[in-house]
Write a protein that holds these residues in place. Structure first.
Motif, PDB file in Angstrom:
ATOM      1  N   SER A 150     -21.292  50.122 -15.934  1.00 58.01           N
ATOM      2  CA  SER A 150     -20.952  50.885 -14.738  1.00 58.01           C
ATOM      3  C   SER A 150     -20.606  52.330 -15.088  1.00 58.01           C
ATOM      4  O   SER A 150     -20.020  52.604 -16.146  1.00 58.01           O
ATOM      5  N   PRO A 151     -20.950  53.269 -14.195  1.00 64.08           N
ATOM      6  CA  PRO A 151     -20.544  54.663 -14.422  1.00 64.08           C
ATOM      7  C   PRO A 151     -19.050  54.886 -14.181  1.00 64.08           C
ATOM      8  O   PRO A 151     -18.519  55.946 -14.525  1.00 64.08           O
ATOM      9  N   ALA A 152     -18.391  53.884 -13.591  1.00 63.40           N
ATOM     10  CA  ALA A 152     -16.952  53.995 -13.323  1.00 63.40           C
ATOM     11  C   ALA A 152     -16.167  53.158 -14.331  1.00 63.40           C
ATOM     12  O   ALA A 152     -16.647  52.143 -14.840  1.00 63.40           O
ATOM     13  N   THR A 153     -14.956  53.574 -14.615  1.00 65.61           N
ATOM     14  CA  THR A 153     -14.080  52.810 -15.505  1.00 65.61           C
ATOM     15  C   THR A 153     -13.548  51.600 -14.749  1.00 65.61           C
ATOM     16  O   THR A 153     -13.710  51.473 -13.532  1.00 65.61           O
ATOM     17  N   ARG A 154     -12.917  50.685 -15.489  1.00 66.08           N
ATOM     18  CA  ARG A 154     -12.360  49.488 -14.862  1.00 66.08           C
ATOM     19  C   ARG A 154     -11.327  49.846 -13.815  1.00 66.08           C
ATOM     20  O   ARG A 154     -11.264  49.244 -12.733  1.00 66.08           O
ATOM     21  N   GLN A 155     -10.531  50.855 -14.120  1.00 67.65           N
ATOM     22  CA  GLN A 155      -9.488  51.280 -13.187  1.00 67.65           C
ATOM     23  C   GLN A 155     -10.111  51.879 -11.928  1.00 67.65           C
ATOM     24  O   GLN A 155      -9.652  51.616 -10.816  1.00 67.65           O
ATOM     25  N   LYS A 161     -24.460  43.625 -11.623  1.00 60.69           N
ATOM     26  CA  LYS A 161     -25.541  44.076 -12.495  1.00 60.69           C
ATOM     27  C   LYS A 161     -25.482  45.584 -12.749  1.00 60.69           C
ATOM     28  O   LYS A 161     -26.064  46.072 -13.711  1.00 60.69           O
ATOM     29  N   TYR A 162     -24.792  46.294 -11.820  1.00 66.34           N
ATOM     30  CA  TYR A 162     -24.750  47.746 -11.997  1.00 66.34           C
ATOM     31  C   TYR A 162     -23.329  48.295 -11.883  1.00 66.34           C
ATOM     32  O   TYR A 162     -22.650  48.471 -12.883  1.00 66.34           O
ATOM     33  N   PHE A 163     -22.864  48.590 -10.644  1.00 70.17           N
ATOM     34  CA  PHE A 163     -21.646  49.368 -10.529  1.00 70.17           C
ATOM     35  C   PHE A 163     -20.407  48.590 -10.953  1.00 70.17           C
ATOM     36  O   PHE A 163     -19.457  49.171 -11.503  1.00 70.17           O
ATOM     37  N   PHE A 164     -20.377  47.277 -10.695  1.00 71.76           N
ATOM     38  CA  PHE A 164     -19.211  46.493 -11.083  1.00 71.76           C
ATOM     39  C   PHE A 164     -19.481  45.670 -12.342  1.00 71.76           C
ATOM     40  O   PHE A 164     -18.800  44.694 -12.610  1.00 71.76           O
ATOM     41  N   GLY A 165     -20.497  46.130 -13.101  1.00 76.99           N
ATOM     42  CA  GLY A 165     -20.832  45.443 -14.336  1.00 76.99           C
ATOM     43  C   GLY A 165     -20.365  46.204 -15.564  1.00 76.99           C
ATOM     44  O   GLY A 165     -19.675  47.221 -15.467  1.00 76.99           O
ATOM     45  N   PRO A 166     -20.758  45.729 -16.739  1.00 79.01           N
ATOM     46  CA  PRO A 166     -20.300  46.370 -17.988  1.00 79.01           C
ATOM     47  C   PRO A 166     -20.897  47.771 -18.194  1.00 79.01           C
ATOM     48  O   PRO A 166     -20.315  48.581 -18.930  1.00 79.01           O
TER      49      PRO A 166
END
Length: 508
Positions: free
Chosen positions: A259-264, A252-257
């Motif tokens: 997220s503040p982080a890129t997929r990598q 829902k947040y960090f590992f979601g769409p």
């Protein structure tokens, strides 16, 4: 003289120090003159108000004359009988320059007690014991800074916060306010600067929620709390770590769409944490939490914080424009009614003796002609201003002569036709606001003897600006002023001399 005038003007704020000195001196003339000057300023203020009240002016003028000037006055200032008669002849109608002769007299009279008071103060000051004390300028403040530094360090090392559940807005703001600052890592917008400004932090929280980004700040604050917890508090740190994992490390947040982080970056963090299974069941390593916080901080500082500051700046500029427009409208409105009162400030009031001297120069044919030629080089309508002021003075004298109403009205018409509504372009031949000119034309009957009051005061204020330069550039006027000073000195001694005034003048 100038310092005494400044003191008289600030007498009420100084607790009437000079007035008390005159009272204690036992000299009635000094005491009565100090009282008269204070009451005279109240009389002058009646002419500087936006709305003129002829009844109040007449009442105040009669009070001043009866109390300080009239024969057998209760607080007589000792004015010469000839000057008393001149004031009495002009008391109806009363104008702003009615008591110029009396004011000129008391200023010279009060100069003596003023000098004595100054000397007495100097003597008293000389009796005060001076004690020399040597101080180290940095000792006290350095100890205070050390104490504050130690306090901040202790808070940094020992602050513990237990937080369960999703934090609300006040909780997040309170926690963020208590966080200790760390060194800046970049020269741009910095999150640590923001969290220590309570008002800005509240606005930033509202801004993030409006853009559905409040979770970023809550996660960053929770991780910052975890970092501040003592290492010996293992249970608290483990509980806090699980709490962070359950709240934020999900789809829902960090590992979601969103997220503040890129997929990598997500895959790299998952690999550093030992895979998805270990992240779900075990406590996260501090290094992983730090990387997560850095990703969130990067988005806050590079995306949301610049947008927030730009939005805040636009709002401030909009408010500033509205404020400027409001102030412009108010100043324009005020300028219409207060332009003629500019000489009521400290500089003009404290220079009352100069104002009286300037009036006398304008009334003297020789010096008035010289001043008229001087100002004619400074502006197109200034020369007419001198003539207008003189004609209004003649109109005042006509009012005091108590001639028939037809003669007075003819004089008013002549002044209006020459200066206010001239047949020769431009219609307004003097430098006054058009509102004043229109008021004279439309309300000449209602204004009575004070019809030219505002216009004359405006012209006088304008001409007075050139008075200091004229004094410097005119040697003849310097001789005139020197003559005036000698005249004042001889007048104060005339009561103790057997010579007549004519003989004194001849000797000068």
């Amino acid at each position: 003289m100038e310092s005494m005038l400044q003191s008289l003007y600030l007498e009420s704020r100084a607790g009437y120090y000079f007035t008390h000195f005159c009272e204690k001196s036992g000299n009635k003339l000094w005491k009565n003159s100090a009282y008269f000057w204070a009451d005279l300023q109240a009389y002058h203020q009646l002419f500087y108000q936006e709305t003129l009240h002829p009844f109040k002016i007449c009442k105040q003028a009669q009070f001043l004359y009866a109390t300080y000037i009239a024969p057998s006055a209760s607080m007589d200032i000792g004015l010469h009988q000839r000057k008393k008669n001149m004031i009495y002849q002009k008391i109806d109608p009363a104008f702003e320059d009615l008591f110029d002769l009396a004011e000129e007299y008391i200023l010279i009279l009060l100069l003596e007690p003023w000098m004595k008071m100054v000397e007495a103060d100097k003597y008293s000051y000389g009796k005060v014991e001076l004690v020399e004390e040597t101080r180290q300028l940095d000792s006290v403040y350095f100890r205070k800074l050390q104490a504050l530094h130690q306090e901040s360090v202790s808070k940094k090392d020992e602050s513990t916060v237990a937080d369960t559940g999703l934090p609300s807005c006040p909780d997040v703001l309170k926690v963020a306010q208590n966080l200790c600052p760390v060194p800046k890592e970049s020269g741009g917008s910095n999150l640590y600067d923001l969290i220590h400004d309570k008002q800005k932090l509240e606005k930033f929280w509202v801004f993030l929620n409006e853009h559905s980004a409040g979770m970023d700040l809550m996660c960053w604050v929770d991780i910052e709390q975890f970092r501040r917890m003592l290492h010996k508090d293992k249970e608290g740190r483990e509980e806090k770590s699980k709490d962070i994992k359950n709240k934020y490390l999900n789809k829902k947040y960090f590992f979601g769409p969103n997220s503040p982080a890129t997929r990598q970056q997500q895959e790299q963090l998952m690999h550093s944490g030992g895979g998805w299974g270990q992240i779900l069941h075990d406590r996260l390593p501090p290094a992983v939490l730090l990387e997560i916080q850095q990703c969130i901080q990067k988005r806050l500082e590079e995306q949301w914080l610049p947008l927030f500051l730009a939005d805040e700046q636009r709002g401030a500029e909009g408010q500033a424009k509205v404020k400027d427009k409001t102030e412009d409208l108010l100043s324009q409105k005020q300028e219409k009614t207060t332009r003629m009162w500019k000489h009521v400030d400290n500089k003009w009031v404290s220079s009352s003796s100069e104002i009286i001297a300037f009036r006398k120069v304008l009334l003297n044919p020789v010096t008035a002609n010289q001043f008229q030629r001087f100002v004619s080089l400074k502006g197109d309508l200034l020369e007419n201003g001198v003539l207008f002021w003189q004609e209004v003075q003649k109109y005042k004298d006509l009012c005091h002569s108590h001639c028939d109403d037809a003669t007075v009205q003819n004089k008013i018409t002549a002044i209006i036709d020459r200066f206010i509504n001239s047949t020769v372009p431009p219609a307004l031949q003097i430098d006054i606001p058009t509102e004043q000119a229109q008021k004279i034309l439309e309300h000449r009957k209602e204004l009575g003897p004070y019809i030219f009051r505002e216009a004359q005061m405006t012209i006088f204020a304008l001409l007075f600006k050139f008075w200091p330069k004229f004094c410097k550039n005119n040697s003849l006027l310097g001789k005139f002023i020197s003559w005036k000073k000698n005249w004042f000195r001889l007048e104060s001694c005339s009561a103790h001399s057997s010579k007549t005034e004519a003989e004194l003048i001849l000797e000068i």
